[in-house]
Design a protein around this motif. Structure first.
Motif, PDB file in Angstrom:
ATOM      1  N   GLU A 156       0.833  -1.207   0.000  1.00  0.00           N
ATOM      2  CA  GLU A 156       0.000   0.000   0.000  1.00  0.00           C
ATOM      3  C   GLU A 156       0.867   1.257   0.000  1.00  0.00           C
ATOM      4  O   GLU A 156       0.567   2.230  -0.695  1.00  0.00           O
ATOM      5  CB  GLU A 156      -0.929   0.008   1.209  1.00  0.00           C
ATOM      6  CG  GLU A 156      -2.073  -0.969   1.097  1.00  0.00           C
ATOM      7  CD  GLU A 156      -2.969  -0.952   2.316  1.00  0.00           C
ATOM      8  OE1 GLU A 156      -3.031   0.086   3.007  1.00  0.00           O
ATOM      9  OE2 GLU A 156      -3.612  -1.973   2.572  1.00  0.00           O
ATOM     10  N   LYS A 157       1.964   1.235   0.779  1.00  0.00           N
ATOM     11  CA  LYS A 157       2.868   2.384   0.837  1.00  0.00           C
ATOM     12  C   LYS A 157       3.517   2.603  -0.526  1.00  0.00           C
ATOM     13  O   LYS A 157       3.641   3.744  -0.990  1.00  0.00           O
ATOM     14  CB  LYS A 157       3.931   2.175   1.917  1.00  0.00           C
ATOM     15  CG  LYS A 157       4.813   3.393   2.134  1.00  0.00           C
ATOM     16  CD  LYS A 157       5.796   3.171   3.248  1.00  0.00           C
ATOM     17  CE  LYS A 157       6.671   4.363   3.521  1.00  0.00           C
ATOM     18  NZ  LYS A 157       7.106   5.149   2.417  1.00  0.00           N
ATOM     19  N   ARG A 201       0.983   4.241  -2.743  1.00  0.00           N
ATOM     20  CA  ARG A 201       0.812   5.661  -2.381  1.00  0.00           C
ATOM     21  C   ARG A 201       1.991   6.496  -2.887  1.00  0.00           C
ATOM     22  O   ARG A 201       1.803   7.599  -3.393  1.00  0.00           O
ATOM     23  CB  ARG A 201       0.662   5.823  -0.868  1.00  0.00           C
ATOM     24  CG  ARG A 201      -0.723   5.528  -0.348  1.00  0.00           C
ATOM     25  CD  ARG A 201      -0.925   6.033   1.088  1.00  0.00           C
ATOM     26  NE  ARG A 201       0.073   5.538   2.034  1.00  0.00           N
ATOM     27  CZ  ARG A 201      -0.016   4.424   2.737  1.00  0.00           C
ATOM     28  NH1 ARG A 201      -1.077   3.659   2.596  1.00  0.00           N
ATOM     29  NH2 ARG A 201       0.938   4.070   3.572  1.00  0.00           N
ATOM     30  N   ASP A 202       3.216   5.967  -2.752  1.00  0.00           N
ATOM     31  CA  ASP A 202       4.404   6.688  -3.214  1.00  0.00           C
ATOM     32  C   ASP A 202       4.354   6.908  -4.724  1.00  0.00           C
ATOM     33  O   ASP A 202       4.681   7.995  -5.215  1.00  0.00           O
ATOM     34  CB  ASP A 202       5.677   5.945  -2.818  1.00  0.00           C
ATOM     35  CG  ASP A 202       5.958   6.005  -1.318  1.00  0.00           C
ATOM     36  OD1 ASP A 202       5.333   6.843  -0.619  1.00  0.00           O
ATOM     37  OD2 ASP A 202       6.786   5.196  -0.846  1.00  0.00           O
TER      38      ASP A 202
END
Length: 189
Positions: free
Chosen positions: A149-150, A153-154
């Motif tokens: 997920e990170k 998002r990045d």
């Protein structure tokens, strides 16, 4: 003091599912007094055509309520501990699958706690070992989900940063406006 009913199912355990659900919801709700709930449950038992021996007593419903409250307290404490650890560890994984797996694990723990409170016996060492292994696997899955997920998002933030940089300065959009948008979105650099 030896428990003469150890190993034997309680009257509550023997209730039909619909009557037991009503008992559980009445105890959870708390807006109805136990004596009134007892009368209602016994009326449902009679209406279902169950034998007189199935009727609950004040002591029986009180024991059951006490047991449910003990299990509920354990669950509330577990949730509080989980919230503390989540706050300590930062952003928690938010994937729907992870949420589902964690809720299933809570459900299984609830069943184990309920069984332990009914039998009065300690938890099975093998079960504890299996539970610890399951928690380890759940944590690994949660961390992998969180990492993915990170990364997503990045990537999204990088795409938004490129789009802002390519946006022309016209129609009231200035470099200052773009910087305000970057800060609002959490785009650094």
């Amino acid at each position: 003091m030896a428990n003469e009913t150890r190993g034997r199912r309680s009257k509550v355990d023997l209730l039909p599912a619909n009557i037991r659900k009503r008992l559980d919801s009445g105890l959870r709700d708390g807006s109805i007094q136990q004596i009134d709930l007892l009368d209602e449950i016994n009326a449902l038992i009679k209406a279902a055509g169950l034998p007189e021996e199935q009727l609950l007593s004040r002591a029986g419903i009180n024991r059951y309520a006490t047991k449910m409250e003990a299990v509920g307290k354990s669950l509330r404490e577990m949730r509080e501990i989980t919230q503390v650890w989540t706050a300590e560890l930062g952003d928690k994984p938010t994937g729907e699958v992870t949420k589902l797996i964690l809720e299933m694990a809570r459900s299984q723990l609830f069943k184990a706690l309920l069984n332990e409170s009914e039998t009065g016996e300690g938890a099975d060492v093998g079960m504890i070992k299996d539970a610890m292994l399951a928690v380890q696997r759940l944590e690994a899955a949660a961390m992998a989900s969180h990492k993915r997920e990170k990364e997503i998002r990045d990537i999204l933030l990088q795409e938004q940063a490129k789009a802002l940089a390519a946006m022309p300065n016209k129609g009231g959009v200035t470099e200052e406006t773009k910087q305000i948008i970057r800060e609002a979105l959490g785009i650094h650099g």
